[in-house]
Write an enzyme that holds these catalytic residues in place. Structure first.
Site, mmCIF file in Angstrom:
data_model
loop_
_atom_site.group_PDB
_atom_site.id
_atom_site.type_symbol
_atom_site.label_atom_id
_atom_site.label_comp_id
_atom_site.label_asym_id
_atom_site.label_seq_id
_atom_site.Cartn_x
_atom_site.Cartn_y
_atom_site.Cartn_z
ATOM 1 N N LYS A 101 0.826 -1.208 0.000
ATOM 2 C CA LYS A 101 0.000 0.000 0.000
ATOM 3 C C LYS A 101 0.858 1.255 0.000
ATOM 4 C CE LYS A 101 -3.999 -2.137 2.220
ATOM 5 N NZ LYS A 101 -4.899 -2.167 3.401
ATOM 6 N N CYS A 126 -0.579 0.870 6.131
ATOM 7 C CA CYS A 126 -0.959 -0.004 7.240
ATOM 8 C C CYS A 126 -1.959 -1.042 6.757
ATOM 9 C CB CYS A 126 -1.604 0.784 8.381
ATOM 10 S SG CYS A 126 -0.534 1.961 9.209
ATOM 11 N N ASP A 127 -1.963 -2.178 7.419
ATOM 12 C CA ASP A 127 -2.993 -3.179 7.156
ATOM 13 C C ASP A 127 -3.197 -4.011 8.417
ATOM 14 O OD1 ASP A 127 -4.611 -4.466 4.785
ATOM 15 O OD2 ASP A 127 -3.914 -6.102 6.043
ATOM 16 N N SER A 128 -4.449 -4.314 8.723
ATOM 17 C CA SER A 128 -4.770 -5.077 9.931
ATOM 18 C C SER A 128 -5.458 -6.386 9.585
ATOM 19 C CB SER A 128 -5.676 -4.262 10.858
ATOM 20 O OG SER A 128 -5.014 -3.096 11.313
ATOM 21 N N GLY A 133 0.238 -4.351 10.247
ATOM 22 C CA GLY A 133 1.484 -4.060 9.567
ATOM 23 C C GLY A 133 1.643 -2.567 9.355
#
Length: 208
Positions: free
Chosen positions: A59, A80-82, A117
């Site tokens: 991203k 970010c990624d969850s 992340g």
């Protein structure tokens, strides 16, 4: 002689998440928002934590590639990624009411690990980068079927990682959190501060 003021870093958030934006704003940071458009369904990794980290990198890199050069000070891009890990399975956004209901009936009364992340790019020649994954254990309340149906009916869990929030309607259904609660919202402020420090950027320089 007066020292001229330095231009504060420009922070670009590569995420459409309202919760991440609100978290940064509450901490005194006003980022620009540019959505990456990364197709998450095509990405895989060896673990749930690694998957969250990989998506954060993709991203940030996708958004960084769209930004024009800036001569007005440093440009930082944050991706970010969850993902919620339950029984070794990565649980992102459920998307449908049926899937959200299935997940909550599996999650209730149990615990999962929310991985977020983080990837920061400092644009320049060469670019500098830092990646990290924050992991927080989440203990869920033992919801009744009626509570699950009512919560899913609000629509909130359909568009959030793990099908729950701690800062919204889902808050009463989370009994406890072990670790940084900001990480569960979608962005760990303490972790991000440490990452920026490693790149030579002071957190307080981002304050508006």
């Amino acid at each position: 002689m007066t020292t001229p003021a330095t231009t504060p870093p420009r922070l670009v958030l590569a995420s459409a998440s309202p919760a991440r934006l609100a978290t940064l704003r509450a901490a005194g940071v006003e980022p620009e928002v540019v959505v990456s458009g990364v197709d998450e369904s095509t990405v895989s990794a060896a673990s749930v934590a690694a998957l969250a980290g990989r998506l954060a990198v993709l991203k940030a890199e996708a958004v960084a590639a769209t930004l024009p050069p800036s001569g007005d000070g440093p440009v930082l891009v944050l991706g970010c990624d969850s993902m919620l890990e339950l029984d070794g399975e990565p649980l992102g956004k459920p998307g449908t009411a049926a899937e959200a209901t299935r997940r909550w009936r599996a999650m209730r009364g149990r615990s999962g690990v929310l991985h977020t992340g983080h990837h920061v790019l400092v644009l320049g020649d060469p670019a500098r980068t830092s990646s990290a994954v924050g992991s927080t254990t989440v203990h869920f309340a033992d919801l009744t079927d009626a509570e699950v149906d009512a919560y899913v009916g609000t629509g909130e869990p359909l568009q959030v990682a793990g099908a729950f929030t701690v800062d919204g309607l889902g808050g009463p259904f989370v009994r406890a959190v072990e670790g940084d609660h900001h990480n569960v919202v979608g962005l760990s402020l303490p972790l991000l501060r440490e990452m920026l420090a490693g790149l030579g950027v002071a957190w307080t320089d981002l304050w508006r």
